[in-house]
Structure formats: structure tokens, C-alpha cells
Design a protein around this motif. Structure first.
Motif, PDB file in Angstrom:
ATOM      1  N   ARG A   3       0.863  -1.260  -0.154  1.00 40.38           N
ATOM      2  CA  ARG A   3      -0.080   0.193   0.021  1.00 40.38           C
ATOM      3  C   ARG A   3       0.909   1.229   0.008  1.00 40.38           C
ATOM      4  O   ARG A   3       0.259   2.338  -0.351  1.00 40.38           O
ATOM      5  CB  ARG A   3      -0.839   0.199   1.203  1.00 40.38           C
ATOM      6  CG  ARG A   3      -2.139  -1.084   1.050  1.00 40.38           C
ATOM      7  CD  ARG A   3      -3.073  -1.181   2.014  1.00 40.38           C
ATOM      8  NE  ARG A   3      -3.891  -2.188   1.936  1.00 40.38           N
ATOM      9  CZ  ARG A   3      -4.685  -2.574   3.193  1.00 40.38           C
ATOM     10  NH1 ARG A   3      -4.623  -1.968   4.132  1.00 40.38           N
ATOM     11  NH2 ARG A   3      -5.446  -3.691   2.838  1.00 40.38           N
ATOM     12  N   MET A  40      -5.699  -8.010  -4.354  1.00 39.60           N
ATOM     13  CA  MET A  40      -6.224  -6.727  -4.622  1.00 39.60           C
ATOM     14  C   MET A  40      -5.597  -5.604  -4.310  1.00 39.60           C
ATOM     15  O   MET A  40      -5.390  -4.823  -5.168  1.00 39.60           O
ATOM     16  CB  MET A  40      -7.703  -6.662  -4.101  1.00 39.60           C
ATOM     17  CG  MET A  40      -8.459  -5.466  -4.576  1.00 39.60           C
ATOM     18  SD  MET A  40     -10.210  -5.534  -3.758  1.00 39.60           S
ATOM     19  CE  MET A  40     -11.221  -6.875  -5.122  1.00 39.60           C
ATOM     20  N   ASP A  41      -4.892  -5.784  -3.161  1.00 38.89           N
ATOM     21  CA  ASP A  41      -3.805  -4.661  -2.974  1.00 38.89           C
ATOM     22  C   ASP A  41      -2.515  -4.661  -3.847  1.00 38.89           C
ATOM     23  O   ASP A  41      -2.229  -3.479  -4.169  1.00 38.89           O
ATOM     24  CB  ASP A  41      -3.307  -4.803  -1.455  1.00 38.89           C
ATOM     25  CG  ASP A  41      -4.168  -4.644  -0.391  1.00 38.89           C
ATOM     26  OD1 ASP A  41      -5.153  -3.819  -0.673  1.00 38.89           O
ATOM     27  OD2 ASP A  41      -4.149  -5.036   0.621  1.00 38.89           O
ATOM     28  N   ALA A  44      -3.956  -3.151  -7.290  1.00 45.67           N
ATOM     29  CA  ALA A  44      -4.364  -1.624  -7.183  1.00 45.67           C
ATOM     30  C   ALA A  44      -3.349  -0.771  -6.721  1.00 45.67           C
ATOM     31  O   ALA A  44      -3.561   0.540  -6.798  1.00 45.67           O
ATOM     32  CB  ALA A  44      -5.523  -1.600  -5.841  1.00 45.67           C
ATOM     33  N   SER A  45      -2.174  -1.213  -6.521  1.00 47.18           N
ATOM     34  CA  SER A  45      -1.027  -0.264  -6.077  1.00 47.18           C
ATOM     35  C   SER A  45      -0.592   0.580  -7.373  1.00 47.18           C
ATOM     36  O   SER A  45      -0.137  -0.172  -8.219  1.00 47.18           O
ATOM     37  CB  SER A  45       0.108  -0.948  -5.417  1.00 47.18           C
ATOM     38  OG  SER A  45       1.141  -0.205  -5.104  1.00 47.18           O
ATOM     39  N   GLY A  75      -9.237  -6.953 -10.087  1.00 47.03           N
ATOM     40  CA  GLY A  75      -8.820  -5.609 -10.391  1.00 47.03           C
ATOM     41  C   GLY A  75      -9.208  -5.283 -11.928  1.00 47.03           C
ATOM     42  O   GLY A  75      -9.329  -6.337 -12.697  1.00 47.03           O
ATOM     43  N   CYS A  78      -5.552  -3.766 -14.875  1.00 49.56           N
ATOM     44  CA  CYS A  78      -4.598  -3.738 -13.978  1.00 49.56           C
ATOM     45  C   CYS A  78      -3.203  -4.549 -14.426  1.00 49.56           C
ATOM     46  O   CYS A  78      -2.135  -4.341 -14.062  1.00 49.56           O
ATOM     47  CB  CYS A  78      -4.830  -4.154 -12.752  1.00 49.56           C
ATOM     48  SG  CYS A  78      -5.481  -5.791 -12.620  1.00 49.56           S
TER      49      CYS A  78
END
Length: 133
Positions: A3, A40-41, A44-45, A75, A78
Motif C-alpha cells: 500500500r 487486490m492490494d 491496485a497499487s 482488479g 491492471c
């Protein structure tokens, strides 16, 4: 780490990838699932390059590279690159897939037949390469 934007690249498996880089890799409806974990993290970064490595087709020669994913998304737009046992594609979020490498012995027509969406073919199409030290 993730993150905070400290991961430059991630490699993930997938159940499906769309031509514009949507990723489905965490559940099949109706199947028992513990959760999506950190995928997902990872995808999404901002600034993280996402490379998907997967089999080109599912059991029964079902397409995994599609116009649009039918499974729940991990995502949206992505994925930057898809690597399978048959081919390597670059993903452009606006124009879709470009075939850049193909496994020796396979033709572009073989790849078209086993891929569930259209794609461009690079003018610099190469055989798939092995990395050696």
C-alpha cells in the motif's frame, strides 16, 4: 510495503484475464473460498507492473484470455503482461492485446484458436525466450 507503493512489479496467477487487462483470480462462484488475500492490494497499487503467468486454457480447452472476464474481478485494467506456455502478450488498457512472443512450433493461427479474444501481432514477433545466466 504494498500500500505504500514500494513494490515495482508483481507476478500472479489468474483464472481469467480480459483483453484490456481486467483480472479475475480469486474465486469461482459457488466454490468454497477463504478470501482474495493480498491480490487486490497488489494489483491496485499505483505504479506496480502486473504480470500474469497462467496456463493458456482451462480444462476442456476453455479460454482464459477473453474479451471480458466472466468471473468476479480482482482488479480492473491492471494487467500489463500475460505469459502462458504458448505465448506472451503485452496489454494496452486502451487498444488491447499484442502478441510479442510465441512458443516454438506454434503459429499465430494456433494462438488465435486457443485465445478467446482478438489481438494484434507485433511486427517484432519473436520465439519465446528462456532466461539464462
Amino acid at each position: 510495503m504494498i500500500r505504500g507503493g514500494h513494490v515495482n512489479m508483481t507476478m500472479l496467477g489468474a483464472m481469467q484475464v480480459s483483453k484490456y487487462g481486467d483480472l479475475a483470480n480469486w474465486m469461482i462462484p459457488g466454490k468454497m473460498v477463504k478470501g482474495m488475500g493480498g491480490a487486490m492490494d497488489l494489483v491496485a497499487s499505483a505504479g506496480t507492473k502486473v504480470v500474469v503467468t497462467m496456463e493458456h486454457s482451462a480444462k476442456g480447452d476453455v479460454h482464459k484470455i477473453l474479451d471480458k472476464c466472466t468471473l468476479p474481478l480482482t482488479g480492473k485494467q491492471c494487467v500489463d503482461r500475460i505469459i502462458t506456455e504458448k505465448a506472451v502478450f503485452d496489454v494496452n488498457k486502451d487498444t488491447g492485446l499484442t502478441l510479442i512472443e510465441v512458443w516454438e512450433g506454434l503459429s499465430v493461427d494456433d494462438i488465435k484458436e486457443s485465445t478467446g479474444t482478438d489481438f494484434e501481432v507485433s511486427s517484432n514477433l519473436k520465439p519465446m525466450q528462456q532466461v539464462t545466466d
